[in-house]
Write an enzyme that holds these catalytic residues in place. Structure first.
Site, PDB file in Angstrom:
ATOM      1  N   LYS A 129      19.917 -12.855 -49.051  1.00 34.27           N
ATOM      2  CA  LYS A 129      20.889 -13.806 -48.531  1.00 34.27           C
ATOM      3  C   LYS A 129      22.293 -13.220 -48.664  1.00 34.27           C
ATOM      4  O   LYS A 129      22.580 -12.470 -49.601  1.00 34.27           O
ATOM      5  CB  LYS A 129      20.779 -15.111 -49.320  1.00 34.27           C
ATOM      6  CG  LYS A 129      21.590 -16.274 -48.787  1.00 34.27           C
ATOM      7  CD  LYS A 129      21.301 -17.517 -49.603  1.00 34.27           C
ATOM      8  CE  LYS A 129      22.034 -18.731 -49.100  1.00 34.27           C
ATOM      9  NZ  LYS A 129      21.688 -19.950 -49.883  1.00 34.27           N
ATOM     10  N   SER A 204      20.562 -23.750 -47.448  1.00 34.22           N
ATOM     11  CA  SER A 204      21.485 -22.792 -46.864  1.00 34.22           C
ATOM     12  C   SER A 204      20.872 -21.403 -46.670  1.00 34.22           C
ATOM     13  O   SER A 204      21.498 -20.539 -46.062  1.00 34.22           O
ATOM     14  CB  SER A 204      22.733 -22.676 -47.761  1.00 34.22           C
ATOM     15  OG  SER A 204      22.400 -22.267 -49.075  1.00 34.22           O
ATOM     16  N   SER A 228      18.346 -25.260 -51.382  1.00 32.16           N
ATOM     17  CA  SER A 228      18.619 -24.241 -50.373  1.00 32.16           C
ATOM     18  C   SER A 228      17.598 -23.121 -50.275  1.00 32.16           C
ATOM     19  O   SER A 228      17.640 -22.326 -49.333  1.00 32.16           O
ATOM     20  CB  SER A 228      20.008 -23.633 -50.597  1.00 32.16           C
ATOM     21  OG  SER A 228      21.013 -24.572 -50.306  1.00 32.16           O
TER      22      SER A 228
END
Length: 571
Positions: A129, A204, A228
């Site tokens: 990420k 996210s 997330s």
């Protein structure tokens, strides 16, 4: 300082130039919603590369460790598929092909010279990420203001993965600020769901979810402060783990709300097999991250905990099913997935527990009742109050460098935008007010601990409930901008309970027809009910989560393996 659209245009141009031109493919029309089969039919990957990218993490590591497949071959295969995935769903941020292949070649040279692997993740490509800093690369985290900021060193977790033999090879998209359960920002735009591009992959860690679902990465690292990791994993049909605070190192990574030291963000794995979750966690914990990150918990990997020494050694396990959280009733596909899982566990002979009613089947020793959720609304509201104590100021200061707008909706049609809880309405609260909120959370954690312990008198095993099985969300992947409720994940962050996701089924409009109105908890619950249309969500993955208690990662992984095996056996 250039006007912010100019910064975005320049960054996007550099990203495009980082893609090998011969890896660009003719894309399906926008009207093609399900693109999960496209990477294998687009013509870019040969048969061997399709085989490599369709192989689970455990088997990949075995083939790499015996020399059957080289790190260069495996990295090349996944890189090509990742680039195809990016063209389909816009999931990548940083692309560094030459660097990753050079790393893979070093691993192959080591193996050729010594006959040994570098570590337990030898040759495994891992996507990250866009919070995890890699020396020499930008980490924007979706902020235009951070374009041009190059990392001077790796995040601790990146160093550990490299020590374990992994090949970091791409970084993935996320929302501006990170604090949103979808994935859109002003630099890279919107990531879409590969099962249906009109739906969100969640957030996210949505770039990770979409990439891994398209098998463009065997294993990705997401972060989770309120769901997330688990939300995009559920929306994209993946296995994942939200570990307890400090089990996986965070030092050296970027984040929003830095200094907020109450409800922590954590890193964890997202992958297509539960074996991949275990491989990641064991490798990272065995690397003793507490020697590199002062906030990492000094807790070794315990095989006896993995073998459920604290849970009757896996015999007569008592799983509690939570049908809803007392705030929002889940949509029909979620309810059906709980029923399917309950039936599979009964068939496998485990116990399932509920406060309200229970049946004791003496032939199979199965107790079937439900988990009673307590204080879930207050737990989630308290958590958001902690985040929002200064989040508006945090976002304002970060974006003020370039004047980029703070995103307030993920709707495609902004005129249809509804209020969401992910952007605070006021600047903040005093330090004393924050202390009171944190004290309330501490008291709620104690109340929930006592609540769980009290189940020992009713399970029939002599132990409290071993794990809770519950929804990850009240719905499957939603149309863009419609993911507005995260309490099903956020409460476990508030309590710091580890939770693993696992796939159960997909939405079937016949089996998952809309139900008659129930008695609504409130107007918000009614609104969630009214958004359900089985045709809108057709074929979307349906996942659940298994929740254990603080620092029980080994046990949570093992129990998820057992549930996964029960579901497979029941098909």
């Amino acid at each position: 300082m250039p006007y912010w659209p100019e910064l975005v245009a320049e960054k996007k141009q550099r990203q495009l130039k980082s893609i090998p031109q011969d890896w660009l493919v003719s894309q399906p029309p926008e009207s093609t919603l399900d693109v999960t089969g496209f990477p294998e039919t687009c013509g870019l990957l040969n048969a061997r590369e399709i085989e490599i990218t369709s192989t689970a993490v455990d088997d990949l590591l075995t083939k790499l460790a015996c020399g059957e497949w080289t790190a260069v071959d495996v990295t090349t295969a996944f890189y090509k598929r990742a680039i195809v995935a990016h063209q389909l769903v816009n999931c990548l941020t940083e692309i560094f092909v030459d660097r990753a292949l050079a790393r893979a070649a070093e691993l192959d040279d080591h193996f050729k010279q010594t006959g040994k692997v570098v570590g337990p993740l030898h040759g495994l490509p891992i996507s990250l990420k866009d919070q995890l800093c890699i020396k020499g690369l930008e980490t924007t985290m979706g902020y235009i203001s951070w374009i041009g900021r190059y990392a001077e060193k790796n995040a601790v977790l990146v160093d550990i993965l490299i020590e374990c033999g992994a090949v970091p090879f791409v970084r993935t998209n996320l929302p501006q600020t990170v604090m949103w359960p979808e994935s859109f920002n002003n630099i890279f735009g919107r990531t879409t769901n590969p099962y249906n591009r009109s739906l969100t992959p969640g957030g996210s860690s949505g770039g990770e979810g979409a990439l891994v679902a398209l098998k463009g990465s065997p294993l990705g690292v997401g972060s989770d402060i309120g769901g997330s990791i688990r939300i995009p994993s559920a929306f994209c049909g993946l296995y994942s783990l939200r570990p307890s605070y400090g089990r996986v190192p965070y030092c050296g990574a970027l984040n929003s709300l830095e200094g907020q030291d109450s409800v922590h963000s954590v890193f964890g794995p997202m992958t297509n097999s539960i074996g991949g979750v275990k491989a990641f966690m064991k490798a990272v914990v065995d690397a003793k991250p507490w020697l590199k990150d002062p906030l990492a918990v000094r807790k070794k990997w315990h095989e006896d905990e993995y073998n459920l020494a604290d849970h009757g050694s896996g015999k007569d396990l008592c799983f509690a099913i939570m049908w809803d959280d007392g705030v929002v009733v889940p949509h029909p596909p979620i309810r059906r997935s709980l029923e399917v899982t309950k039936a599979a566990l009964k068939k496998a002979g485990h116990k399932g527990f509920s406060y309200l009613t229970y049946l004791l089947n003496y032939a199979h020793l199965v107790v079937v009742v439900d988990w009673k959720p307590i204080r879930h609304r207050l737990l989630a509201d308290t958590t958001r109050s902690i985040w929002n104590a200064a989040s508006a100021e945090d976002y304002m200061i970060t974006t003020s460098v370039t004047g980029e707008p703070i995103i307030t909706t993920m709707e495609l049609d902004k005129s249809d935008a509804a209020a969401v809880p992910f952007r605070p309405k006021k600047i903040g609260i005093t330090a004393y007010q924050l202390w009171q909120v944190q004290k309330l959370r501490k008291d709620l954690r104690k109340e929930y601990l006592d609540h769980w312990e009290a189940t020992a008198s009713e399970t029939g095993t002599g132990r409290p409930v071993d794990a809770i099985i519950c929804p990850v969300s009240s719905y499957v992947a939603t149309p863009h901008g419609k993911n507005r409720y995260t309490n099903y994940t956020t409460v476990w962050n508030a309590l710091d309970y580890p939770a693993a996701t696992f796939p159960v089924t997909t939405v079937d409009p016949t089996l998952d027809a809309k139900k008659p109105c129930h008695v609504f908890y409130d107007d918000f619950d009614k609104g969630i009910y009214e958004m359900y249309d089985p045709e809108t969500f057709k074929n979307a993955p349906v996942c659940l989560q298994l929740v254990g208690r603080t620092l029980e990662e080994e046990a949570v992984i093992k129990m998820t393996e057992l549930v996964d095996a029960a579901l497979a056996a029941a098909k």
